[in-house]
Scaffold this motif. Structure first.
Motif, PDB file in Angstrom:
ATOM      1  N   LEU A 186       6.158  12.206   0.853  1.00 19.72           N
ATOM      2  CA  LEU A 186       6.270  11.063  -0.055  1.00 19.72           C
ATOM      3  C   LEU A 186       4.962  10.299  -0.188  1.00 19.72           C
ATOM      4  O   LEU A 186       4.839   9.438  -1.052  1.00 19.72           O
ATOM      5  CB  LEU A 186       7.373  10.115   0.424  1.00 19.72           C
ATOM      6  CG  LEU A 186       8.795  10.687   0.371  1.00 19.72           C
ATOM      7  CD1 LEU A 186       9.801   9.676   0.902  1.00 19.72           C
ATOM      8  CD2 LEU A 186       9.161  11.100  -1.049  1.00 19.72           C
ATOM      9  N   LEU A 187       3.987  10.596   0.663  1.00 17.07           N
ATOM     10  CA  LEU A 187       2.678   9.958   0.573  1.00 17.07           C
ATOM     11  C   LEU A 187       1.655  10.969   0.091  1.00 17.07           C
ATOM     12  O   LEU A 187       1.610  12.100   0.563  1.00 17.07           O
ATOM     13  CB  LEU A 187       2.266   9.401   1.941  1.00 17.07           C
ATOM     14  CG  LEU A 187       3.180   8.325   2.541  1.00 17.07           C
ATOM     15  CD1 LEU A 187       2.655   7.893   3.913  1.00 17.07           C
ATOM     16  CD2 LEU A 187       3.301   7.131   1.621  1.00 17.07           C
ATOM     17  N   THR A 188       0.843  10.557  -0.841  1.00 11.70           N
ATOM     18  CA  THR A 188      -0.202  11.431  -1.384  1.00 11.70           C
ATOM     19  C   THR A 188      -1.424  11.453  -0.473  1.00 11.70           C
ATOM     20  O   THR A 188      -2.078  12.482  -0.310  1.00 11.70           O
ATOM     21  CB  THR A 188      -0.608  10.952  -2.786  1.00 11.70           C
ATOM     22  OG1 THR A 188       0.548  10.932  -3.622  1.00 11.70           O
ATOM     23  CG2 THR A 188      -1.668  11.848  -3.408  1.00 11.70           C
ATOM     24  N   VAL A 189      -1.716  10.289   0.112  1.00 12.05           N
ATOM     25  CA  VAL A 189      -2.912  10.124   0.941  1.00 12.05           C
ATOM     26  C   VAL A 189      -2.525   9.342   2.194  1.00 12.05           C
ATOM     27  O   VAL A 189      -1.688   8.434   2.130  1.00 12.05           O
ATOM     28  CB  VAL A 189      -4.016   9.349   0.172  1.00 12.05           C
ATOM     29  CG1 VAL A 189      -5.178   9.001   1.079  1.00 12.05           C
ATOM     30  CG2 VAL A 189      -4.507  10.143  -1.022  1.00 12.05           C
ATOM     31  N   CYS A 190      -3.141   9.676   3.318  1.00 12.91           N
ATOM     32  CA  CYS A 190      -3.030   8.839   4.517  1.00 12.91           C
ATOM     33  C   CYS A 190      -4.446   8.547   5.004  1.00 12.91           C
ATOM     34  O   CYS A 190      -5.212   9.468   5.291  1.00 12.91           O
ATOM     35  CB  CYS A 190      -2.232   9.515   5.618  1.00 12.91           C
ATOM     36  SG  CYS A 190      -1.982   8.462   7.073  1.00 12.91           S
TER      37      CYS A 190
ATOM     38  N   ILE B  50       0.833  -1.202   0.000  1.00 14.32           N
ATOM     39  CA  ILE B  50       0.000   0.000   0.000  1.00 14.32           C
ATOM     40  C   ILE B  50       0.866   1.249   0.000  1.00 14.32           C
ATOM     41  O   ILE B  50       0.619   2.211  -0.749  1.00 14.32           O
ATOM     42  CB  ILE B  50      -0.950  -0.026   1.214  1.00 14.32           C
ATOM     43  CG1 ILE B  50      -1.986  -1.140   1.040  1.00 14.32           C
ATOM     44  CG2 ILE B  50      -1.649   1.314   1.406  1.00 14.32           C
ATOM     45  CD1 ILE B  50      -2.835  -1.394   2.255  1.00 14.32           C
ATOM     46  N   LEU B  51       1.912   1.252   0.833  1.00 19.83           N
ATOM     47  CA  LEU B  51       2.798   2.420   0.918  1.00 19.83           C
ATOM     48  C   LEU B  51       3.508   2.686  -0.400  1.00 19.83           C
ATOM     49  O   LEU B  51       3.745   3.845  -0.767  1.00 19.83           O
ATOM     50  CB  LEU B  51       3.829   2.210   2.033  1.00 19.83           C
ATOM     51  CG  LEU B  51       3.290   2.261   3.472  1.00 19.83           C
ATOM     52  CD1 LEU B  51       4.352   1.784   4.456  1.00 19.83           C
ATOM     53  CD2 LEU B  51       2.842   3.676   3.827  1.00 19.83           C
ATOM     54  N   GLN B  52       3.849   1.626  -1.128  1.00 19.50           N
ATOM     55  CA  GLN B  52       4.528   1.801  -2.416  1.00 19.50           C
ATOM     56  C   GLN B  52       3.682   2.592  -3.406  1.00 19.50           C
ATOM     57  O   GLN B  52       4.213   3.177  -4.359  1.00 19.50           O
ATOM     58  CB  GLN B  52       4.870   0.435  -3.011  1.00 19.50           C
ATOM     59  CG  GLN B  52       6.060  -0.241  -2.339  1.00 19.50           C
ATOM     60  CD  GLN B  52       6.294  -1.647  -2.859  1.00 19.50           C
ATOM     61  OE1 GLN B  52       5.361  -2.351  -3.238  1.00 19.50           O
ATOM     62  NE2 GLN B  52       7.545  -2.073  -2.869  1.00 19.50           N
TER      63      GLN B  52
ATOM     64  N   ILE C 119       0.220   5.598  -0.465  1.00 14.20           N
ATOM     65  CA  ILE C 119      -0.938   5.617   0.438  1.00 14.20           C
ATOM     66  C   ILE C 119      -0.479   5.159   1.812  1.00 14.20           C
ATOM     67  O   ILE C 119       0.119   4.086   1.963  1.00 14.20           O
ATOM     68  CB  ILE C 119      -2.047   4.675  -0.069  1.00 14.20           C
ATOM     69  CG1 ILE C 119      -2.461   5.081  -1.483  1.00 14.20           C
ATOM     70  CG2 ILE C 119      -3.237   4.682   0.869  1.00 14.20           C
ATOM     71  CD1 ILE C 119      -3.072   3.977  -2.275  1.00 14.20           C
ATOM     72  N   GLY C 120      -0.745   5.958   2.831  1.00 11.23           N
ATOM     73  CA  GLY C 120      -0.399   5.599   4.197  1.00 11.23           C
ATOM     74  C   GLY C 120      -1.594   5.091   4.967  1.00 11.23           C
ATOM     75  O   GLY C 120      -2.744   5.353   4.613  1.00 11.23           O
ATOM     76  N   LEU C 121      -1.324   4.326   6.006  1.00 12.04           N
ATOM     77  CA  LEU C 121      -2.351   3.844   6.934  1.00 12.04           C
ATOM     78  C   LEU C 121      -1.903   4.215   8.351  1.00 12.04           C
ATOM     79  O   LEU C 121      -0.746   3.980   8.711  1.00 12.04           O
ATOM     80  CB  LEU C 121      -2.502   2.330   6.836  1.00 12.04           C
ATOM     81  CG  LEU C 121      -3.575   1.764   5.904  1.00 12.04           C
ATOM     82  CD1 LEU C 121      -3.470   0.254   5.854  1.00 12.04           C
ATOM     83  CD2 LEU C 121      -4.959   2.164   6.360  1.00 12.04           C
ATOM     84  N   HIS C 122      -2.818   4.755   9.146  1.00  5.74           N
ATOM     85  CA  HIS C 122      -2.445   5.181  10.502  1.00  5.74           C
ATOM     86  C   HIS C 122      -3.622   4.956  11.440  1.00  5.74           C
ATOM     87  O   HIS C 122      -4.604   5.693  11.418  1.00  5.74           O
ATOM     88  CB  HIS C 122      -2.040   6.662  10.503  1.00  5.74           C
ATOM     89  CG  HIS C 122      -1.279   7.093  11.719  1.00  5.74           C
ATOM     90  ND1 HIS C 122      -1.878   7.244  12.938  1.00  5.74           N
ATOM     91  CD2 HIS C 122       0.040   7.398  11.890  1.00  5.74           C
ATOM     92  CE1 HIS C 122      -0.970   7.643  13.822  1.00  5.74           C
ATOM     93  NE2 HIS C 122       0.205   7.734  13.223  1.00  5.74           N
TER      94      HIS C 122
END
Length: 813
Positions: A315-319, A287-289, A292-295
């Motif tokens: 470096l992430l467009t969306v979290c 997902i990170l590649q 997109i981040g997850l938190h």
């Protein structure tokens, strides 16, 4: 000897040190702080840059050789502020070592002049002034101060305000609140603190609100990520209200073109520096590649730290995150997006509360980067499909004679989407309602903690100072009366449990409130008339219990009014005058309550006293039951049935006998075999009314509720996580994989860390049947096995917890 500069000189130096001109509200707040005698309350929208205001107090302390505290409600936020303040100290010409950190998890430079601490640390130090000297403290900053109105966290700051020495100046930094003036007056009247008020309703980076009724989530995010960088609406935070939804949203996005080639290459370099081979790692890396981040809490701490670093490096467009991120953790975003405005269980969802919504909205717009922040709210996907169908249908004239159009209309009508009866919906009106809702009002929430009450009574048996403390709470008159009654009930509960003796002695009363004779041993231990009967449905414990206590046999004295409701000013001549204790003299047992800080101490001491004859499995079950797990996780972590894990000596030799004698459980609920006729009768009941076989945790809770029926807000929940991890020889990855819980591994990991801390706490008291050495040896062995299991997962987070446990054992916390 260097002369200490005046406040005017320090204020001028601080303003000159700023890397950019302050906003008007920042400048006003800074100057007001330096000219005030007792401090300032700053009430301004999220995103106003209140950290810059906070650092004025720290700048002054360093330049005058004084000490200052910077407090926040969250450990993650505290650690983030620690790094920010260290960088500022170096910029001011001081050392990074002049700034220290003390949280429940970590301790760096604890003797430093500037201490960044989680709020509970400040309160604990104020309660132990013999160990922590505040004579040299010039200021206390309380960041995210709107947490004062939080049911769980608010009491910490409320009590700290009352305990701070008069010479300590306050800097209270809050999101916009609706009663800032009234709060200021309360602080003056209740605590004799005359602070100034700086209030603003304007944001430096204004927000634009967008209702999106015609786009699905993936489509909307693709639109937001299009175009040159300065015209995009990204980076964006997508707020979901449960962890499973976060994963689902991230999965739907990972195939979308949200990152460019250059960003992909940089991501590959960053991701290669970490091990993603275990648990949720492979899925999260994929997902990170994609940018997109997850938190959320289901992500292991080591992975959350990587997500935060990548987002801050742009470096992430969306979290995709849960609302806890809105509480102050600094992930700078241009936009926030809400796929839904509803929160709760399926079929019973409610509109999110306005204060949470405003916190979420406030995450949009980055000072120094953005001229505008954007808040997007999406319609339900069913409504989007209905709108699109209508747009197509409107293109076909109703009176058309064209056979092709007629056929097209029939086909379109056949596929017409509708709202489903099983779904709950929201609309633009609800979004507007949240946007325009009045700000949160500060008020006292929560109850006086049992541990604090025990500590105060140990210091002095005089109840009047405690009544005075309760009377100062920010409550209306009706709730003030209720707060005093709660204090009376708490004191009488402590008396009935043998922790204090009250002076004058409390009268014993019956259900109607009339005086009764003291219980004799014969009456107090007499079994209930319905012993052996089925427990009524209302008293059955559900999985995770906050249920009302079953009717006890041996009653704890209480001064509840008669069941017939009367007007407040109406006096019943048959009732005794209201009882109030003047003194509560501690017994030697009271000290045990002060040793337990992470759980309800009454229940903690209670279960310890039951566990002397328990097996290790029973002890683990009892301990785990007080560590609350989210229901979505707990249902996968049930205690094994009796056939797989037979009852131990505590259940068979003690609890089962007592529960039967007291009529609190049936033989079937205790695991006894029943006749075919009895079994058929049970199975014929509706599912929600069927009695179930009780776990050890259920039995302990039933007995506690019968003895302490006036103790409320106690949550217990049978679960089996630590026990099963140990059965897997401490292999955490094997455990979560076998259960299919990789997406929740962060929650389970935190559960184990909390279990380690709890074991360390409980090892300081022991049951009567075993020696202190035997008890501590057994609990330490369990803790060591769990510690080793956790170190194999995330050594950094584990070592922080062990350090905290050691400091608590040494009396430092």
């Amino acid at each position: 000897m260097n002369e200490i500069p005046s406040r005017d000189e320090i204020a001028s130096r601080y303003l000159d040190s700023l890397p950019y001109p302050p906003y008007p509200v920042q400048e006003e707040a800074i100057l007001t702080y330096f000219t005030s005698d007792q401090g300032v309350l700053v009430s301004a929208p999220t995103g106003t840059g209140k950290t810059l205001i906070a650092e004025a107090a720290l700048f002054e302390a360093l330049h005058t050789g004084k000490q200052a505290y910077y407090t926040t409600p969250l450990i993650a936020l505290t650690e983030q502020k620690f790094a920010d303040v260290q960088a500022s100290a170096v910029r001011w010409g001081f050392s990074a070592d002049d700034v220290g950190l003390v949280t429940g998890n970590r301790r760096v430079n604890p003797q430093a002049k500037i201490l960044v601490v989680v709020a509970e640390i400040l309160l604990n130090r104020l309660l132990h002034k013999e160990a922590f000297d505040f004579a040299d403290v010039s200021a206390v900053v309380m960041d995210e101060f709107h947490s004062f109105a939080d049911t769980e966290r608010g009491m910490v700051w409320e009590l700290s305000l009352g305990l701070l020495p008069a010479h300590v100046r306050l800097l209270l930094l809050s999101a916009t609140v609706g009663n800032a003036f009234e709060f200021r007056m309360w602080l003056k009247n209740s605590h004799d603190r005359a602070i100034e008020l700086v209030q603003s309703f304007d944001r430096k980076v204004p927000l634009t609100f967008h209702w999106v009724g015609d786009q699905l989530l993936t489509e909307q995010l693709e639109l937001m990520a299009e175009g040159p960088e300065e015209l995009r609406f990204t980076p964006a935070l997508v707020f979901c209200f449960n962890r499973d939804e976060c994963w689902d949203v991230a999965d739907t996005l990972k195939g979308k073109p949200l990152v460019g080639d250059a960003q992909k290459k940089l991501l590959e370099i960053e991701l290669a520096q970490h091990d993603w081979s275990k648990g949720a790692g492979p899925k999260l890396k994929a997902i990170l590649q994609r940018g997109i981040g997850l938190h959320h809490a289901g992500i292991l701490p080591k992975y959350r730290r990587v997500v935060e670093e990548l987002f801050q490096k742009k470096l992430l467009t969306v979290c995709v995150c849960t609302e806890t991120l809105a509480a102050g953790i600094n992930l700078p975003a241009r936009s926030v997006l809400l796929p839904t405005l509803l929160k709760g269980k399926p079929g019973d969802k409610k509109l999110i509360d306005a204060s949470s919504a405003h916190q979420i909205f406030g995450r949009a717009g980055r000072p120094q980067y953005d001229r505008q922040g954007h808040v997007f709210s999406l319609a339900h996907e069913d409504d989007v499909k209905i709108l699109r169908w209508k747009e197509k249908a409107d293109k076909i004239p109703e009176d058309t004679k064209d056979p092709n159009l007629i056929r097209a209309r029939k086909e379109l009508n056949r596929k017409k989407p509708i709202r489903r009866s099983t779904e709950q919906y929201w609309g633009q009106a609800q979004f507007e309602q949240l946007r325009t809702a009045a700000p949160l009002k500060l008020s006292s929430r929560g109850q006086l903690p049992w541990r604090l009450l025990a500590y105060l009574l140990e210091a002095s048996s005089d109840v009047e100072p405690i009544r005075h403390l309760v009377s100062k709470r920010l409550l209306d008159s009706g709730k003030q009366i209720g707060a005093q009654k709660i204090l009376d009930r708490m004191l009488r509960t402590l008396e009935a449990a043998g922790y204090v003796t009250l002076d004058p002695p409390s009268p014993k009363i019956d259900k109607s409130g009339k005086p009764i004779a003291a219980e004799t041993p014969e009456t107090s231990e007499k079994p209930a008339e319905n012993a052996g009967a089925a427990v009524p449905a209302a008293t059955m414990l559900t999985f995770g219990s906050r249920a009302p206590a079953p009717a006890p046999v041996k009653k704890v004295a209480t001064n509840q009014p008669a069941t017939k409701k009367k007007k407040e000013d109406e006096v019943d001549p048959n009732l005794p005058p209201p009882y109030q204790a003047k003194h509560a003299h501690p017994t030697p047992q009271l000290e045990r309550l002060t040793k337990l800080r992470s759980i309800n101490p009454l229940y903690g001491v209670y279960i310890v006293d039951q566990l002397g004859i328990a097996s290790r499995e029973e002890r683990i079950q009892a301990f785990e039951s007080v560590l609350e797990l989210p229901g979505s996780v707990a249902r996968h972590c049930r205690v094994p049935p009796l056939g797989d894990m037979p009852a131990g000596p505590l259940a068979t030799e003690k609890l089962n006998i007592a529960l039967l004698q007291r009529g609190l459980a049936t033989p079937y609920q205790l695991g006894a075999e029943v006749s075919d006729e009895e079994y058929d009768a049970i199975m014929a009941l509706p599912f929600e009314l069927r009695p179930r076989v009780l776990t050890l945790a259920d039995k302990l809770r039933l007995q506690f509720d019968a003895d302490y029926h006036d103790v409320h807000s106690l949550f217990t929940q049978p679960c089996w996580v630590a026990g099963e991890v140990l059965q897997f020889a401490g292999n955490f990855e094997k455990y979560v994989t076998s259960r299919g819980l990789q997406k929740q591994e962060g929650v389970l990991f935190r559960h184990l860390l909390r279990m380690i801390l709890l074991l360390k706490e409980l090892s300081t008291i022991h049951p009567p049947e075993v020696t202190a050495e035997q008890w501590k040896l057994d609990l330490d062995e369990i803790a060591e096995q769990l510690t080793e299991a956790c170190r194999r997962v995330d050594p950094s987070s584990t070592d922080k917890v062990i350090e905290e446990a050691q400091r608590a054992a040494d009396g430092e916390l």
